[in-house]
Motif scaffolding. Structure first.
Motif, PDB file in Angstrom:
ATOM      1  N   THR A 134       0.819  -1.221   0.000  1.00  0.00           N
ATOM      2  CA  THR A 134       0.000   0.000   0.000  1.00  0.00           C
ATOM      3  C   THR A 134       0.850   1.267   0.000  1.00  0.00           C
ATOM      4  O   THR A 134       0.318   2.375  -0.041  1.00  0.00           O
ATOM      5  N   THR A 141       3.175   4.160  -1.492  1.00  0.00           N
ATOM      6  CA  THR A 141       3.380   4.794  -2.800  1.00  0.00           C
ATOM      7  C   THR A 141       4.428   5.885  -2.672  1.00  0.00           C
ATOM      8  O   THR A 141       4.849   6.262  -1.560  1.00  0.00           O
ATOM      9  N   SER A 142       4.828   6.434  -3.790  1.00  0.00           N
ATOM     10  CA  SER A 142       5.811   7.534  -3.784  1.00  0.00           C
ATOM     11  C   SER A 142       5.314   8.725  -2.984  1.00  0.00           C
ATOM     12  O   SER A 142       6.109   9.451  -2.364  1.00  0.00           O
ATOM     13  N   ASP A 143       4.004   8.948  -2.981  1.00  0.00           N
ATOM     14  CA  ASP A 143       3.439  10.088  -2.257  1.00  0.00           C
ATOM     15  C   ASP A 143       3.699  10.011  -0.759  1.00  0.00           C
ATOM     16  O   ASP A 143       3.710  11.038  -0.073  1.00  0.00           O
TER      17      ASP A 143
END
Length: 209
Positions: free
Chosen positions: A44, A46-48
Protein backbone atom coordinates in the motif's frame (compact mmCIF):
# COMPACT_ATOMS: atom_id res chain seq x y z
CA UNK A 1 36.39 -25.67 -0.68
CA UNK A 2 35.69 -22.69 -2.93
CA UNK A 3 32.13 -23.84 -3.82
CA UNK A 4 31.34 -24.08 -0.09
CA UNK A 5 32.64 -20.54 0.53
CA UNK A 6 30.64 -19.17 -2.40
CA UNK A 7 27.52 -20.96 -1.11
CA UNK A 8 27.95 -19.61 2.44
CA UNK A 9 28.61 -16.09 1.17
CA UNK A 10 25.50 -16.22 -1.04
CA UNK A 11 23.43 -17.51 1.88
CA UNK A 12 24.70 -14.76 4.19
CA UNK A 13 24.03 -12.10 1.56
CA UNK A 14 20.49 -13.28 0.91
CA UNK A 15 19.73 -13.55 4.65
CA UNK A 16 21.08 -10.05 5.35
CA UNK A 17 19.07 -8.60 2.49
CA UNK A 18 15.91 -10.26 3.76
CA UNK A 19 16.43 -8.81 7.26
CA UNK A 20 16.72 -5.21 6.08
CA UNK A 21 13.64 -3.03 6.46
CA UNK A 22 14.20 0.04 4.32
CA UNK A 23 11.37 2.11 5.81
CA UNK A 24 8.25 2.00 7.92
CA UNK A 25 5.68 4.41 6.51
CA UNK A 26 3.28 5.15 9.35
CA UNK A 27 -0.17 3.63 9.41
CA UNK A 28 -1.88 6.57 11.11
CA UNK A 29 -4.91 4.41 11.85
CA UNK A 30 -2.79 2.61 14.42
CA UNK A 31 -1.69 3.99 17.78
CA UNK A 32 1.51 5.95 18.25
CA UNK A 33 3.86 4.39 20.80
CA UNK A 34 7.49 4.78 21.91
CA UNK A 35 8.61 2.95 18.76
CA UNK A 36 6.37 5.05 16.52
CA UNK A 37 3.35 4.06 14.49
CA UNK A 38 2.89 0.59 13.00
CA UNK A 39 4.00 0.22 9.40
CA UNK A 40 1.78 0.28 6.37
CA UNK A 41 1.98 -2.90 4.36
CA UNK A 42 4.55 -2.51 1.55
CA UNK A 43 1.87 -3.16 -1.08
CA UNK A 44 0.00 0.00 0.00
CA UNK A 45 3.07 2.30 0.07
CA UNK A 46 3.38 4.79 -2.80
CA UNK A 47 5.81 7.53 -3.78
CA UNK A 48 3.44 10.09 -2.26
CA UNK A 49 4.19 8.66 1.19
CA UNK A 50 7.73 10.03 0.90
CA UNK A 51 6.75 13.53 -0.24
CA UNK A 52 5.21 16.36 1.81
CA UNK A 53 4.22 19.71 0.28
CA UNK A 54 2.76 21.26 3.40
CA UNK A 55 5.75 23.50 4.09
CA UNK A 56 5.54 25.28 0.74
CA UNK A 57 2.68 27.54 1.85
CA UNK A 58 3.05 30.27 4.50
CA UNK A 59 1.34 29.79 7.84
CA UNK A 60 -1.36 32.09 9.17
CA UNK A 61 0.30 34.72 11.39
CA UNK A 62 -2.85 36.65 12.25
CA UNK A 63 -2.92 35.48 15.86
CA UNK A 64 -1.85 36.54 19.33
CA UNK A 65 1.81 35.65 18.76
CA UNK A 66 2.05 37.00 15.21
CA UNK A 67 3.63 33.76 14.08
CA UNK A 68 2.86 30.26 12.84
CA UNK A 69 4.55 26.89 13.01
CA UNK A 70 3.63 24.40 10.29
CA UNK A 71 4.77 20.90 11.28
CA UNK A 72 5.94 18.05 9.10
CA UNK A 73 5.98 15.51 11.92
CA UNK A 74 4.95 11.89 11.50
CA UNK A 75 1.29 12.81 11.97
CA UNK A 76 1.43 14.99 8.87
CA UNK A 77 4.22 13.20 7.00
CA UNK A 78 3.94 9.41 7.54
CA UNK A 79 7.10 8.72 5.53
CA UNK A 80 9.36 9.95 8.36
CA UNK A 81 8.09 7.28 10.75
CA UNK A 82 11.04 5.49 12.34
CA UNK A 83 13.64 7.57 10.51
CA UNK A 84 14.57 9.82 13.43
CA UNK A 85 13.87 13.13 11.75
CA UNK A 86 11.09 15.59 10.90
CA UNK A 87 10.71 19.25 10.00
CA UNK A 88 8.65 22.39 10.47
CA UNK A 89 8.21 25.80 8.89
CA UNK A 90 8.33 28.99 10.97
CA UNK A 91 6.57 32.13 9.73
CA UNK A 92 7.15 35.09 12.05
CA UNK A 93 5.57 38.44 11.27
CA UNK A 94 7.10 41.80 12.28
CA UNK A 95 7.02 41.83 16.07
CA UNK A 96 5.99 38.18 16.11
CA UNK A 97 7.38 35.55 18.43
CA UNK A 98 7.55 31.80 18.88
CA UNK A 99 7.31 31.85 22.71
CA UNK A 100 9.53 29.91 25.07
CA UNK A 101 8.93 26.24 24.41
CA UNK A 102 10.61 22.87 24.52
CA UNK A 103 10.76 19.71 22.41
CA UNK A 104 11.08 16.86 24.92
CA UNK A 105 11.93 14.30 22.25
CA UNK A 106 14.36 15.97 19.85
CA UNK A 107 17.22 18.31 19.11
CA UNK A 108 16.38 21.11 16.68
CA UNK A 109 18.37 22.67 13.83
CA UNK A 110 16.99 25.99 12.55
CA UNK A 111 17.94 27.58 9.22
CA UNK A 112 16.75 31.08 8.34
CA UNK A 113 15.59 31.53 4.75
CA UNK A 114 14.14 35.06 4.90
CA UNK A 115 14.58 38.09 7.12
CA UNK A 116 16.27 38.01 10.50
CA UNK A 117 15.41 35.89 13.55
CA UNK A 118 16.68 36.45 17.07
CA UNK A 119 16.79 33.02 18.66
CA UNK A 120 18.09 31.56 21.85
CA UNK A 121 17.91 28.85 24.48
CA UNK A 122 18.46 28.48 28.22
CA UNK A 123 20.83 25.77 29.42
CA UNK A 124 20.32 23.59 32.48
CA UNK A 125 22.83 25.85 34.22
CA UNK A 126 20.53 28.84 33.48
CA UNK A 127 22.97 30.27 30.94
CA UNK A 128 21.25 32.04 28.06
CA UNK A 129 22.60 31.72 24.51
CA UNK A 130 21.15 34.24 22.04
CA UNK A 131 22.01 35.14 18.45
CA UNK A 132 20.36 37.17 15.69
CA UNK A 133 20.44 35.04 12.56
CA UNK A 134 20.29 36.19 8.96
CA UNK A 135 19.40 34.32 5.79
CA UNK A 136 21.43 31.15 5.41
CA UNK A 137 22.56 30.96 9.03
CA UNK A 138 21.78 28.02 11.31
CA UNK A 139 21.39 27.53 15.05
CA UNK A 140 20.94 24.38 17.12
CA UNK A 141 18.71 23.95 20.17
CA UNK A 142 19.56 20.93 22.37
CA UNK A 143 16.81 18.50 23.25
CA UNK A 144 14.50 19.46 26.10
CA UNK A 145 15.84 22.98 26.65
CA UNK A 146 13.60 26.04 26.63
CA UNK A 147 14.12 28.13 23.51
CA UNK A 148 12.45 30.85 21.43
CA UNK A 149 12.47 32.66 18.11
CA UNK A 150 11.58 36.33 17.53
CA UNK A 151 11.42 38.31 14.28
CA UNK A 152 14.23 40.86 14.28
CA UNK A 153 13.52 43.91 12.18
CA UNK A 154 10.42 45.26 10.48
CA UNK A 155 9.90 42.52 7.91
CA UNK A 156 8.55 38.98 8.04
CA UNK A 157 11.01 36.21 8.81
CA UNK A 158 10.88 32.60 7.65
CA UNK A 159 12.84 29.65 8.94
CA UNK A 160 12.82 25.89 8.60
CA UNK A 161 13.53 23.57 11.52
CA UNK A 162 14.82 20.02 11.32
CA UNK A 163 14.29 17.72 14.32
CA UNK A 164 16.09 14.54 15.37
CA UNK A 165 12.82 12.66 15.86
CA UNK A 166 9.70 11.96 13.84
CA UNK A 167 7.72 13.03 16.93
CA UNK A 168 9.71 15.78 18.68
CA UNK A 169 6.87 16.84 20.95
CA UNK A 170 6.06 20.44 21.87
CA UNK A 171 5.24 22.26 25.08
CA UNK A 172 4.88 26.05 25.08
CA UNK A 173 5.62 27.48 28.52
CA UNK A 174 3.05 30.31 28.41
CA UNK A 175 0.30 27.99 27.22
CA UNK A 176 1.18 25.36 29.81
CA UNK A 177 0.81 27.97 32.55
CA UNK A 178 -1.95 30.25 31.31
CA UNK A 179 -4.00 28.26 28.78
CA UNK A 180 -4.52 25.30 31.11
CA UNK A 181 -6.49 24.58 34.28
CA UNK A 182 -3.34 24.97 36.43
CA UNK A 183 -4.76 26.88 39.40
CA UNK A 184 -3.86 30.54 39.95
CA UNK A 185 -2.73 29.97 43.57
CA UNK A 186 -0.35 27.20 42.53
CA UNK A 187 1.05 29.22 39.62
CA UNK A 188 1.57 32.14 41.98
CA UNK A 189 3.28 29.87 44.49
CA UNK A 190 5.55 28.14 41.98
CA UNK A 191 6.48 31.13 39.78
CA UNK A 192 6.36 34.08 42.24
CA UNK A 193 4.09 35.95 39.80
CA UNK A 194 1.45 38.34 41.08
CA UNK A 195 -2.01 36.69 41.22
CA UNK A 196 -3.59 39.58 39.32
CA UNK A 197 -1.08 39.13 36.50
CA UNK A 198 -1.71 35.38 36.41
CA UNK A 199 -5.47 35.95 36.14
CA UNK A 200 -4.93 38.54 33.41
CA UNK A 201 -2.79 36.14 31.38
CA UNK A 202 -5.29 33.33 31.89
CA UNK A 203 -7.96 35.66 30.54
CA UNK A 204 -5.89 36.39 27.47
CA UNK A 205 -4.93 32.77 26.74
CA UNK A 206 -8.17 31.10 27.88
CA UNK A 207 -6.98 29.28 30.97
CA UNK A 208 -9.03 28.49 34.06
CA UNK A 209 -8.52 27.83 37.75
Amino acid sequence: MLPHIVFLFSLLLSTSHAAVQDFCVADLKGSDGPAGYPCKTPATVTSDDFVFAGLSAPGNITNIIGAAVTPAFVGQFPGVNGLGLSAARLDIGPGGVIPLHTHPGANELLIVTQGHITAGFISSASTVYIKTLKKGELMVFPQGLLHFQVAAGKTKAIGFAIFSSASPGLQILDFALFASNFSTPLITKTTFLDPALVKKLKGVLGGSG
